[in-house]
Design an enzyme around this catalytic site. Structure first.
Site, PDB file in Angstrom:
ATOM      1  N   TYR A  61       0.855  -1.184   0.000  1.00  0.00           N
ATOM      2  CA  TYR A  61       0.000   0.000   0.000  1.00  0.00           C
ATOM      3  C   TYR A  61       0.898   1.244   0.000  1.00  0.00           C
ATOM      4  O   TYR A  61       0.806   2.122   0.860  1.00  0.00           O
ATOM      5  CB  TYR A  61      -0.970   0.001   1.188  1.00  0.00           C
ATOM      6  CG  TYR A  61      -2.288   0.638   0.819  1.00  0.00           C
ATOM      7  CD1 TYR A  61      -3.189  -0.030   0.002  1.00  0.00           C
ATOM      8  CD2 TYR A  61      -2.612   1.917   1.249  1.00  0.00           C
ATOM      9  CE1 TYR A  61      -4.384   0.558  -0.377  1.00  0.00           C
ATOM     10  CE2 TYR A  61      -3.806   2.519   0.870  1.00  0.00           C
ATOM     11  CZ  TYR A  61      -4.691   1.829   0.059  1.00  0.00           C
ATOM     12  OH  TYR A  61      -5.873   2.423  -0.317  1.00  0.00           O
ATOM     13  N   LEU A  62       1.780   1.237  -0.980  1.00  0.00           N
ATOM     14  CA  LEU A  62       2.904   2.168  -1.008  1.00  0.00           C
ATOM     15  C   LEU A  62       2.446   3.615  -1.220  1.00  0.00           C
ATOM     16  O   LEU A  62       1.527   3.875  -1.990  1.00  0.00           O
ATOM     17  CB  LEU A  62       3.880   1.757  -2.108  1.00  0.00           C
ATOM     18  CG  LEU A  62       4.374   0.304  -2.011  1.00  0.00           C
ATOM     19  CD1 LEU A  62       5.293  -0.009  -3.190  1.00  0.00           C
ATOM     20  CD2 LEU A  62       5.088   0.058  -0.686  1.00  0.00           C
ATOM     21  N   GLY A 111       6.120   8.190   0.977  1.00  0.00           N
ATOM     22  CA  GLY A 111       7.197   7.860   1.918  1.00  0.00           C
ATOM     23  C   GLY A 111       8.004   6.679   1.392  1.00  0.00           C
ATOM     24  O   GLY A 111       9.242   6.728   1.320  1.00  0.00           O
ATOM     25  N   HIS A 112       7.301   5.610   1.006  1.00  0.00           N
ATOM     26  CA  HIS A 112       7.990   4.451   0.416  1.00  0.00           C
ATOM     27  C   HIS A 112       8.719   4.857  -0.862  1.00  0.00           C
ATOM     28  O   HIS A 112       9.827   4.397  -1.129  1.00  0.00           O
ATOM     29  CB  HIS A 112       6.990   3.351   0.054  1.00  0.00           C
ATOM     30  CG  HIS A 112       6.217   2.797   1.215  1.00  0.00           C
ATOM     31  ND1 HIS A 112       4.882   3.022   1.390  1.00  0.00           N
ATOM     32  CD2 HIS A 112       6.620   2.026   2.253  1.00  0.00           C
ATOM     33  CE1 HIS A 112       4.469   2.407   2.477  1.00  0.00           C
ATOM     34  NE2 HIS A 112       5.500   1.796   3.037  1.00  0.00           N
TER      35      HIS A 112
END
Ligand code: PAF
Length: 280
Positions: free
Chosen positions: A32-33, A36-37
């Site tokens: 559930y990127l 931030g990722h």
């Protein structure tokens, strides 16, 4: 970009890269990127010849009453983001691939994992240390990337790597925030409109604490009190903890000196959110 579902596939791919002398970066995620990722993956792509991102909602880091089942998932969207950033391999195992039915070996930690989030989530960091160790053993990366938003997790992983002599460079990346200040989190998706507005109280308290430190306040009790009062001014917010701790040991400190972490976990309705700031 390739997708691997088994440990064997990852090992074969990484082996081929290493044979060519290529460096490998790993970005462990639960999917559930969000941006931030994306910031972790971009840095990994910059700093390594090849990048593996893992997408695995790790059951062993969720307590029995936590949100394992409802944790948001969107693997197709995650893959599209990974591909657009230049990730080479996405590792997306089933829980059975990672945990044999008679699995019974754990990586655990004293001291650092007992404060902050470890108090209300007693098995959480054992699950994190175990799965991250497994991912390190599977991918054997040169570098691995983690967000500063999970500051205690980052400190714990750095300590684990040091204590267990893992030959991996741990790279911490700054918190990414929404325009209004809310720290990006997959769990923000749980918030309804009213809660989303109320959730701003976390970053407001963080910015207040940061300003007090910048203005010269060194008494952590004074800063903590002001941050707690700020959070409590929001009727939908219920504090799990607001703490100011040593940046390495995660133990409470009285004075702002050396490396310090001010961290909080706050329930907004049923959703538990975290935020923090570092003082170096
Ligand atoms: O930060 C996370 O998303 C998880 O705790 C991690 C590091 C991927 C381990 O499951």
């Amino acid at each position: 970009m390739n997708v691997a579902y088994t440990v064997k596939e990852v090992r074969e791919q990484v082996k081929a890269w290493k044979k060519e002398g290529l460096s490998v970066g790993l970005v462990p995620t639960m999917g559930y990127l969000h941006e931030g990722h994306a910031s972790l993956m971009k840095k990994a792509v910059e700093e390594n010849d090849r990048v593996v991102a893992s997408v695995f909602v790790n059951p062993t880091q969720f307590g029995p009453t936590e949100d394992l089942e409802s944790y948001p998932r969107d693997f197709d969207k995650d893959c599209a983001l990974c591909e657009s950033i230049g990730v080479n391999l996405v590792f997306h195992p089933e829980p059975e691939e990672m945990y044999a039915p008679d699995f019974c070996t754990w990586v655990d930690m004293d001291v650092l994992s007992k404060t902050l989030c470890g108090k209300s989530r007693p098995i959480h960091f054992r699950g994190v240390c175990t799965v991250v160790s497994k991912l390190f053993n599977i991918v054997t990366p040169d570098r691995a990337y983690f967000g500063q938003k999970d500051a205690q997790q980052l400190a714990i992983i750095r300590r684990m790597v040091r204590d267990l002599n893992m030959d991996i460079e741990i790279v911490g990346c700054p918190i990414v925030r929404e325009e209004d200040g809310l720290a990006k989190s997959s769990r923000n998706t749980y918030l309804n409109e009213e809660e989303r507005a109320a959730a701003l109280i976390l970053s407001k308290a963080v910015f207040l604490g940061q300003k007090m430190v910048a203005d010269g306040e060194t008494d952590t009790a004074v800063i903590k009190k002001a941050m707690i009062e700020k959070v409590e001014s929001e009727p939908l917010a219920k504090i799990d903890y607001v703490e100011i701790v040593d940046g390495l040991s995660m133990q409470p400190v009285d004075k702002i000196e050396g490396s310090i972490l001010a961290a909080m976990a706050v329930y907004i309705g049923k959703t538990r959110l975290i935020d923090n700031f570092l003082i170096e």
